[in-house]
Design an enzyme around this catalytic site. Structure first.
Site, PDB file in Angstrom:
ATOM      1  N   PRO A 197       0.815  -1.214   0.000  1.00  0.00           N
ATOM      2  CA  PRO A 197       0.000   0.000   0.000  1.00  0.00           C
ATOM      3  C   PRO A 197       0.849   1.265   0.000  1.00  0.00           C
ATOM      4  O   PRO A 197       1.617   1.510   0.921  1.00  0.00           O
ATOM      5  CB  PRO A 197      -0.811  -0.122   1.299  1.00  0.00           C
ATOM      6  CG  PRO A 197      -0.861  -1.573   1.582  1.00  0.00           C
ATOM      7  CD  PRO A 197       0.411  -2.138   1.067  1.00  0.00           C
ATOM      8  N   GLU A 198       0.730   2.026  -1.069  1.00  0.00           N
ATOM      9  CA  GLU A 198       1.364   3.339  -1.160  1.00  0.00           C
ATOM     10  C   GLU A 198       0.229   4.353  -1.270  1.00  0.00           C
ATOM     11  O   GLU A 198      -0.921   4.001  -1.072  1.00  0.00           O
ATOM     12  CB  GLU A 198       2.277   3.404  -2.398  1.00  0.00           C
ATOM     13  CG  GLU A 198       3.374   2.351  -2.401  1.00  0.00           C
ATOM     14  CD  GLU A 198       4.262   2.419  -3.640  1.00  0.00           C
ATOM     15  OE1 GLU A 198       4.398   3.505  -4.230  1.00  0.00           O
ATOM     16  OE2 GLU A 198       4.816   1.375  -4.018  1.00  0.00           O
ATOM     17  N   HIS A 210      -4.705 -13.987  10.848  1.00  0.00           N
ATOM     18  CA  HIS A 210      -3.934 -12.766  11.079  1.00  0.00           C
ATOM     19  C   HIS A 210      -4.806 -11.536  11.294  1.00  0.00           C
ATOM     20  O   HIS A 210      -4.409 -10.413  11.004  1.00  0.00           O
ATOM     21  CB  HIS A 210      -2.960 -12.488   9.933  1.00  0.00           C
ATOM     22  CG  HIS A 210      -2.073 -13.643   9.623  1.00  0.00           C
ATOM     23  ND1 HIS A 210      -1.170 -14.152  10.529  1.00  0.00           N
ATOM     24  CD2 HIS A 210      -1.970 -14.421   8.525  1.00  0.00           C
ATOM     25  CE1 HIS A 210      -0.538 -15.183   9.990  1.00  0.00           C
ATOM     26  NE2 HIS A 210      -1.003 -15.375   8.776  1.00  0.00           N
ATOM     27  N   ARG A 260       2.096  -9.938   7.943  1.00  0.00           N
ATOM     28  CA  ARG A 260       3.505  -9.675   8.270  1.00  0.00           C
ATOM     29  C   ARG A 260       3.696  -8.660   9.393  1.00  0.00           C
ATOM     30  O   ARG A 260       4.802  -8.461   9.870  1.00  0.00           O
ATOM     31  CB  ARG A 260       4.246  -9.196   7.022  1.00  0.00           C
ATOM     32  CG  ARG A 260       4.309 -10.290   5.988  1.00  0.00           C
ATOM     33  CD  ARG A 260       5.111  -9.921   4.794  1.00  0.00           C
ATOM     34  NE  ARG A 260       4.735 -10.830   3.722  1.00  0.00           N
ATOM     35  CZ  ARG A 260       5.178 -10.759   2.486  1.00  0.00           C
ATOM     36  NH1 ARG A 260       6.014  -9.801   2.149  1.00  0.00           N
ATOM     37  NH2 ARG A 260       4.781 -11.610   1.594  1.00  0.00           N
ATOM     38  N   ARG A 309      19.671  18.201  -2.938  1.00  0.00           N
ATOM     39  CA  ARG A 309      20.142  17.108  -2.079  1.00  0.00           C
ATOM     40  C   ARG A 309      21.118  16.231  -2.850  1.00  0.00           C
ATOM     41  O   ARG A 309      20.994  16.045  -4.055  1.00  0.00           O
ATOM     42  CB  ARG A 309      18.933  16.265  -1.634  1.00  0.00           C
ATOM     43  CG  ARG A 309      17.923  17.044  -0.808  1.00  0.00           C
ATOM     44  CD  ARG A 309      18.360  17.160   0.640  1.00  0.00           C
ATOM     45  NE  ARG A 309      18.550  15.854   1.230  1.00  0.00           N
ATOM     46  CZ  ARG A 309      17.602  15.167   1.845  1.00  0.00           C
ATOM     47  NH1 ARG A 309      16.393  15.660   1.952  1.00  0.00           N
ATOM     48  NH2 ARG A 309      17.863  13.991   2.370  1.00  0.00           N
TER      49      ARG A 309
END
Length: 304
Positions: A2-3, A100, A119, A158
């Site tokens: 998931p982003e 889970h 996880r 940067r």
DNA sequence: CTCGATCCCTGGACGC
DNA sequence: TGCGTCCAGGGATCGA
């Protein structure tokens, strides 16, 4: 996985499904991904979910005021990060619970909000308005709301590799490995370029690419590459539009050159070696001998 | 400031 | 069929 687009999709679904509902209880199983489990049990019951928002890769379930809430500033919230495999959705109590399932929040309409995360790379925390404010300050720009000047100021001077900068949540909030690679391909920039070495037109292209890629991914409800499902249990479709991610050896959609995978900033990075020219000094063809150390350690551990 | 290495965790892929 | 091994990835953390 998931982003930003996936989290946005889940947040929108929850906004539709659970806003206005009151949490009536808390059941916890494994709790090692929760900042302070006792806080959930103490503060959640009796609170109404008044809004669900996305903040970077986090979801904020904003809660109605409690008697001890501070009057000004942010509302208290349940903050949820889905990590790699987190799922958050409301289900009927009669639905069997998936393996889970670690957090169950019964609601006042007879359903329960369930958090499932095999996880446990996710994170969950109850945060008072004050705690939330300081948490939020640690995050960078929202890629969909930032102005070009802000983006350029945060990346263009940067010395880190652009791949690392795009993934850094204190620079941009919400972008992960998939959308970094997709955006760099669209902007024709090699992931190993240093931020400070990018020319203004490259930064401009990247800025636009990021927004286009993310917007389209949101429209298609995200990418389901492992087993991502939204708040209604529906997979996304953007994975069918990936140009480089997961396409090692396949033809570039622009020039037919085989897509390659290398490791940049410690992450798998897919790119087109023809469209995205490597910076000077970047050694080509590297498949780093990772895991050599780990193998050794494991062998040693076995002997004990 | 930037880097790589390491750890957390489980399931799926793969080899035998 | 089953076991062992490798691997994925976001983020925290630590030492170079």
């Amino acid at each position: 996985m998931p982003e930003l687009p996936e989290v946005e999709t889940v947040a929108r679904g929850l906004q539709r499904e659970v806003v206005g509902r009151t949490i009536v209880g808390v059941t916890l199983r494994k709790t090692d991904f929760i900042d302070d489990p006792a806080e959930l049990e103490e503060h959640l019951p009796g609170r109404k979910i008044v809004a669900v928002e996305r903040y970077g890769k986090f979801m904020l379930l904003r809660l109605s005021a409690s008697d001890v809430s501070t009057a000004n500033g942010e509302q208290d919230a349940l903050m949820v990060h889905l990590g790699m495999t987190g799922m958050l959705r409301p289900q009927a109590v009669s639905e069997p619970q998936l393996k889970h399932t670690h957090v169950v929040l019964p609601l006042d309409d007879g359903r329960e909000l369930r958090y499932v995360d095999p996880r446990r790379f996710g994170r969950m925390a109850y945060l008072s308005g004050e705690a939330l404010q300081s948490e939020l300050r640690r995050h960078g720009l929202d890629p969909l709301e930032m102005r070009f000047e802000e983006f350029a100021a945060n990346t263009g001077k940067r010395r880190a590799r652009i791949k690392a900068l795009l993934l850094d949540q204190s620079v941009l909030r919400g972008v992960g490995n998939i959308y970094t690679d997709e955006s760099l391909w669209k902007a024709k920039i090699h992931p190993a370029h240093l931020g400070a070495r990018l020319k203004p037109d490259q930064l401009r292209r990247l800025y636009g690419a990021l927004q286009q890629v993310l917007q389209k991914a949101i429209a298609l409800r995200g990418s389901s590459i492992s087993d991502f499902l939204d708040a209604e249990g529906v997979p996304g479709e953007y994975q069918q539009h990936h140009r480089v991610y997961g396409r090692e050896g396949k033809a570039c959609r622009r020039c037919k050159t085989p897509i390659r995978r290398i490791v940049v900033a410690g992450r798998s990075s897919y790119f087109c070696p023809n469209c995205q020219k490597a910076p000077r000094g970047w050694k080509k063809s590297k498949r780093p001998p990772r895991f050599a150390a780990r193998r050794k350690r494991k062998a040693a551990a076995t002997k004990l």
